[in-house]
Write a protein that holds these residues in place. Structure first.
Motif, mmCIF file in Angstrom:
data_model
loop_
_atom_site.group_PDB
_atom_site.id
_atom_site.type_symbol
_atom_site.label_atom_id
_atom_site.label_comp_id
_atom_site.label_asym_id
_atom_site.label_seq_id
_atom_site.Cartn_x
_atom_site.Cartn_y
_atom_site.Cartn_z
ATOM 1 N N ARG A 286 0.839 -1.203 0.000
ATOM 2 C CA ARG A 286 0.000 0.000 0.000
ATOM 3 C C ARG A 286 0.873 1.252 0.000
ATOM 4 N NH1 ARG A 286 -1.662 2.320 5.156
ATOM 5 N NH2 ARG A 286 -0.286 1.613 6.830
ATOM 6 N N TRP A 287 0.261 2.358 -0.530
ATOM 7 C CA TRP A 287 0.914 3.663 -0.573
ATOM 8 C C TRP A 287 0.308 4.564 0.501
ATOM 9 C CZ3 TRP A 287 5.043 5.315 -3.318
ATOM 10 C CH2 TRP A 287 5.451 4.550 -4.424
ATOM 11 N N LEU A 288 1.129 5.423 1.101
ATOM 12 C CA LEU A 288 0.636 6.421 2.045
ATOM 13 C C LEU A 288 1.576 7.633 2.015
ATOM 14 C CD1 LEU A 288 2.545 6.272 4.881
ATOM 15 C CD2 LEU A 288 1.399 4.057 4.973
ATOM 16 N N ARG A 289 1.068 8.732 2.537
ATOM 17 C CA ARG A 289 1.869 9.950 2.641
ATOM 18 C C ARG A 289 2.257 10.143 4.100
ATOM 19 N NH1 ARG A 289 -0.002 15.982 0.586
ATOM 20 N NH2 ARG A 289 2.040 17.018 0.841
ATOM 21 N N VAL A 290 3.553 10.291 4.354
ATOM 22 C CA VAL A 290 4.056 10.371 5.718
ATOM 23 C C VAL A 290 3.689 11.723 6.324
ATOM 24 C CG1 VAL A 290 6.114 10.254 7.183
ATOM 25 C CG2 VAL A 290 5.954 8.821 5.120
ATOM 26 N N ASP A 291 3.143 11.710 7.547
ATOM 27 C CA ASP A 291 2.811 12.918 8.314
ATOM 28 C C ASP A 291 1.777 13.810 7.634
ATOM 29 O OD1 ASP A 291 4.655 12.118 10.219
ATOM 30 O OD2 ASP A 291 6.294 13.248 9.283
ATOM 31 N N ASP A 292 1.008 13.264 6.726
ATOM 32 C CA ASP A 292 -0.039 14.072 6.097
ATOM 33 C C ASP A 292 -0.970 13.133 5.336
ATOM 34 O OD1 ASP A 292 -1.550 16.175 5.303
ATOM 35 O OD2 ASP A 292 0.084 17.294 4.332
#
Length: 478
Positions: A286-292
């Protein structure tokens, strides 16, 4: 006399024969009778294991089941009778005649100077001393020893776990059964020799040896053979092996498909692909955006991430995570969006990977690192990767991130230094102007009245009263 097809000559009968031979001849004097008795004593001494001076033979070492050859040779032949006896002192061959019914003994050569006999299909029971006798006056005897070697019957590796997890310590045991003498066991992992602990157990005339090996496995050990090798005089190149099967966390790599080179400029698209390899193969990615939060216009399709129209709000770190039954790993991509007219390489932009845990750091597990096509970063040591994962060639781009941070720090430090230098120059200018304005000659009170004073006290009085007092004190002469 002949017993059961074997010709047996008893020492006492030989003694009688010798004595009878001496008695049959007329005795000339007592010296002849003494010589006869001395010959009998010498014969009996040789029967007890003395070494003849005219007989030659060698010891024989043979592997069980092979052929042993016994040779009795005479250095100076005088046509005396040669015979060969077994450890039980039964006659095997008397000249070229075989009284013993064991057909495994076969005559190889017979002459006045040699009796050579072969023994086929040798077994451990055939081991011992064999005697060569020469019927001279006095008789001579010498023995040869047959030593039988027995190679290990079976060589087996037992492994504690068929499948191990990275970082575990497993136990392997190699057993070499029923050998003679005891065998020596050596361990190898690939081409590297390891040290095990051996125990020897004796049963009857045979030896069983068991060697234990404790091995801590890593992902680089997956598919590597562990070899148990035997050192034994009866056999060469006897070995067995087992292939290690090691499970480990995924290795993650992020690659930039577009733009292939250059800057990520505002208004242009960006496409990233995440690739993961592990054992077992990762099932969750999975993909995610760190701290946002992930921007709404970002499209994630399986292992791909697409931003069709970049803008400044997209700046940040994008992470791809992959997991399997062993654990979880990730790789990061740091995005910095530049103006459409920008031509300079980004200060903080690209890929980075940090250990997921202290354990991962201990094992040097930075294999999830990813590098863009244009990035320059140090590659990880290739010995940390197995053959199946070499295609990824992951790298740690934290050096690029540190370089960018260092470049920012240098700019800040340079600015501070410039401000300090400017302030110091300003201070020097102000001090110079101050000293220039206050430049001149200054006198103390004593100095003001010193011109007309005879001593210091008078000078002070004159300084307080000024020059007028000095004029009042002028003397006039008439």
């Amino acid at each position: 006399m002949e017993l059961g097809g074997m010709l047996v000559v008893k020492p006492k009968e030989c003694e009688r024969c010798l004595l009878g031979r001496q008695a049959a001849r007329p005795a000339r004097n007592g010296e002849e009778r003494k010589a006869a008795r001395s010959s009998t004593k010498l014969y009996l001494h040789l029967q007890k294991g003395g070494h003849g001076q005219n007989l030659v033979t060698e010891d024989v070492t043979v592997v069980e089941g092979d052929v042993a050859t016994i040779s009795c040779r005479v250095k100076n032949s005088d046509d005396s009778v040669i015979q060969l006896l077994n450890p039980n002192r039964q006659t095997i061959y008397f000249r070229d005649f075989r009284p013993l019914k064991d057909s495994r003994f076969q005559l190889v050569n017979f002459s006045n100077s040699e009796l050579r006999v072969s023994l086929t299909n040798v077994s451990v029971s055939d081991e011992g001393r064999y005697f060569c006798q020469l019927y001279t006056d006095p008789p001579q005897e010498i023995y040869t020893t047959i030593t039988v070697l027995v190679p290990p019957r079976n060589l087996v590796i037992d492994i504690e776990k068929e499948t191990a997890v990275e970082g575990e310590e497993i136990e392997l045991n190699c057993t070499a059964m029923a050998s003679r003498p005891a065998t020596t066991i050596r361990w190898f992992k690939g081409n590297k020799e390891l040290t095990g602990k051996s125990e020897v157990e004796r049963w009857s005339d045979m030896y069983t040896v068991t060697s234990q090996l404790l091995l801590k496995v890593g992902r680089e050990d997956d598919g590597v053979p562990v070899i148990c090798l035997v050192d034994h005089p009866a056999v060469k190149d006897l070995q067995t092996q087992r292939y290690l099967e090691v499970m480990y966390k995924p290795q993650v790599r992020v690659s930039q498909n577009y733009p292939l080179q250059g800057l990520t400029r505002e208004g242009e698209p960006l496409e990233l692909t995440c690739t993961a390899f592990g054992k077992p193969q990762p099932t969750d990615m999975r993909w995610l955006r760190v701290d946002d939060e992930m921007p709404q216009h970002v499209v994630v399709s399986g292992s791909n991430l697409l931003i069709s129209n970049l803008n400044k709000t997209d700046n940040g770190t994008y992470r791809c995570e992959a997991s399997n039954a062993v654990g979880k790993s990730h790789a990061d991509y740091m995005l910095f969006v530049y103006d459409t007219t920008a031509t300079t390489e980004p200060a903080v932009h690209g890929f980075t990977q940090l250990p997921n845990s202290a354990e991962e750091l201990d094992y040097g597990d930075l294999s999830g690192t990813s590098v863009p096509p244009t990035a320059s970063a140090e590659a990880l040591p290739t010995e940390q990767l197995n053959n199946a994962s070499l295609a990824f060639r992951p790298s740690d781009s934290r050096a690029g991130e540190d370089s960018a941070i260092r470049s920012v720090d240098h700019a800040v430090v340079g600015g501070v230094v410039a401000v300090v230098v400017f302030a110091m120059l300003c201070l020097l200018i102000i001090l110079g102007r101050y000293f220039a304005r206050h430049k001149g000659t200054y006198f103390t009170h004593e100095a003001k009245g010193a011109d007309d004073a005879a001593d210091a006290d008078t000078a002070i009085i004159n300084a307080e009263g000024g020059q007028n007092n000095s004029e009042e004190k002028k003397e006039y002469f008439i």
